[in-house]
Design a protein around this motif. Structure first.
Motif, PDB file in Angstrom:
ATOM      1  N   GLU A  76       0.456   5.882  -0.685  1.00  0.00           N
ATOM      2  CA  GLU A  76      -0.417   7.018  -0.927  1.00  0.00           C
ATOM      3  C   GLU A  76      -0.211   7.549  -2.336  1.00  0.00           C
ATOM      4  N   ASP A  77      -1.335   7.877  -3.001  1.00  0.00           N
ATOM      5  CA  ASP A  77      -1.214   8.462  -4.323  1.00  0.00           C
ATOM      6  C   ASP A  77      -1.067   9.975  -4.224  1.00  0.00           C
ATOM      7  N   ASP A  78      -1.120  10.662  -5.346  1.00  0.00           N
ATOM      8  CA  ASP A  78      -0.904  12.109  -5.373  1.00  0.00           C
ATOM      9  C   ASP A  78      -1.983  12.886  -4.637  1.00  0.00           C
ATOM     10  N   PHE A  79      -3.139  12.234  -4.398  1.00  0.00           N
ATOM     11  CA  PHE A  79      -4.237  12.908  -3.715  1.00  0.00           C
ATOM     12  C   PHE A  79      -4.309  12.554  -2.232  1.00  0.00           C
ATOM     13  N   GLY A  80      -3.326  11.780  -1.772  1.00  0.00           N
ATOM     14  CA  GLY A  80      -3.296  11.412  -0.367  1.00  0.00           C
ATOM     15  C   GLY A  80      -4.132  10.201  -0.023  1.00  0.00           C
ATOM     16  N   ASP A  81      -4.697   9.559  -1.032  1.00  0.00           N
ATOM     17  CA  ASP A  81      -5.484   8.353  -0.797  1.00  0.00           C
ATOM     18  C   ASP A  81      -4.582   7.117  -0.776  1.00  0.00           C
ATOM     19  N   THR A  82      -4.954   6.148   0.031  1.00  0.00           N
ATOM     20  CA  THR A  82      -4.173   4.919   0.115  1.00  0.00           C
ATOM     21  C   THR A  82      -4.595   3.961  -0.991  1.00  0.00           C
ATOM     22  N   VAL A  83      -3.621   3.539  -1.777  1.00  0.00           N
ATOM     23  CA  VAL A  83      -3.862   2.610  -2.876  1.00  0.00           C
ATOM     24  C   VAL A  83      -3.069   1.337  -2.606  1.00  0.00           C
ATOM     25  N   CYS A  84      -3.750   0.195  -2.655  1.00  0.00           N
ATOM     26  CA  CYS A  84      -3.103  -1.082  -2.371  1.00  0.00           C
ATOM     27  C   CYS A  84      -3.065  -1.960  -3.622  1.00  0.00           C
ATOM     28  N   CYS A 106       0.834  -1.207   0.000  1.00  0.00           N
ATOM     29  CA  CYS A 106       0.000   0.000   0.000  1.00  0.00           C
ATOM     30  C   CYS A 106       0.863   1.249   0.000  1.00  0.00           C
TER      31      CYS A 106
END
Length: 208
Positions: free
Chosen positions: A41-49, A39
């Motif tokens: 964080e993407d550029d928007f601060g969301d967690t991507v797994c 996991c």
């Protein structure tokens, strides 16, 4: 990154009685369910797994004369083994897990097969109080568990086969619960019932 040792799986495939080895040339398929999740964080601060499969994912071997099989290198973790005896049509599915560096031995039992006979009747009875068989009805038999087989047949229209659909020989079903649906194509009426194939069943009959 820390590497972990691989594991080994051995075992015996048995006939439906659970005692007699199945013999040679039963196909044994291994499928790993081991994976790692990464996991970030993407550029928007969301967690991507992201799920990444680990190591050897699939392996196929065949049994020896005593029903024994060996998978010399497998991943640690959960797995599914599927055994298939192409000569008899019997299959088995086994789920388990092994620890890193472990050599584990398992017993796999092939499921029994049974013919299935479905008798379809109308809701009303005749003047003598006997059930009325429905000819030409569409019958669907579906298996709930693996291999989740689904077959469709039409009930007969002559003699003793009137209102009867047979699933036999290569169309037999393995052990487990069944859902049966019948549709009277003359008026669209639908009936539903359940059945179950167990060890030693020669023929399973379902009425609806």
């Amino acid at each position: 990154l820390r590497l972990q040792p691989t594991s080994e799986i051995t075992g015996t495939v048995f006939l439906p009685d659970g005692v007699t080895p199945a013999g040679e040339n039963v196909i044994v398929r291994y499928k790993s369910e081991a994976f790692k999740v990464f996991c970030a964080e993407d550029d928007f601060g969301d967690t991507v797994c992201q799920t990444i499969p680990q190591g050897i994912q699939e392996e196929v071997v065949v049994t020896e004369t005593n029903g024994r099989f060996r998978l010399p290198i497998v991943n640690a973790g959960a797995f599914t083994i599927t055994a298939e005896d192409q000569a008899s049509g019997r299959i088995a599915t086994f789920k388990g897990s092994v620890k890193a560096g472990e050599s584990a031995d398992f017993a796999v039992r092939l499921l029994g097969l049974s013919d299935v006979v479905v008798r379809v009747y109308a809701a009303n009875r005749d003047a003598q109080g006997n059930p009325v068989p429905i000819p030409g009805a569409r019958v669907e038999v579906e298996q709930i568990e693996a291999p989740k087989r689904k077959l469709t047949r039409t009930t007969g229209s002559d003699g003793a086969d009137t209102g009867v659909a047979r699933f036999a020989g290569g169309d037999a079903f393995s052990e487990g619960d069944l859902i049966v649906r019948a549709t009277d194509l003359r008026n669209g009426f639908v009936g539903r019932a359940s059945g179950r194939v167990t060890v030693g069943d020669a023929t399973v009959t379902v009425d609806l």
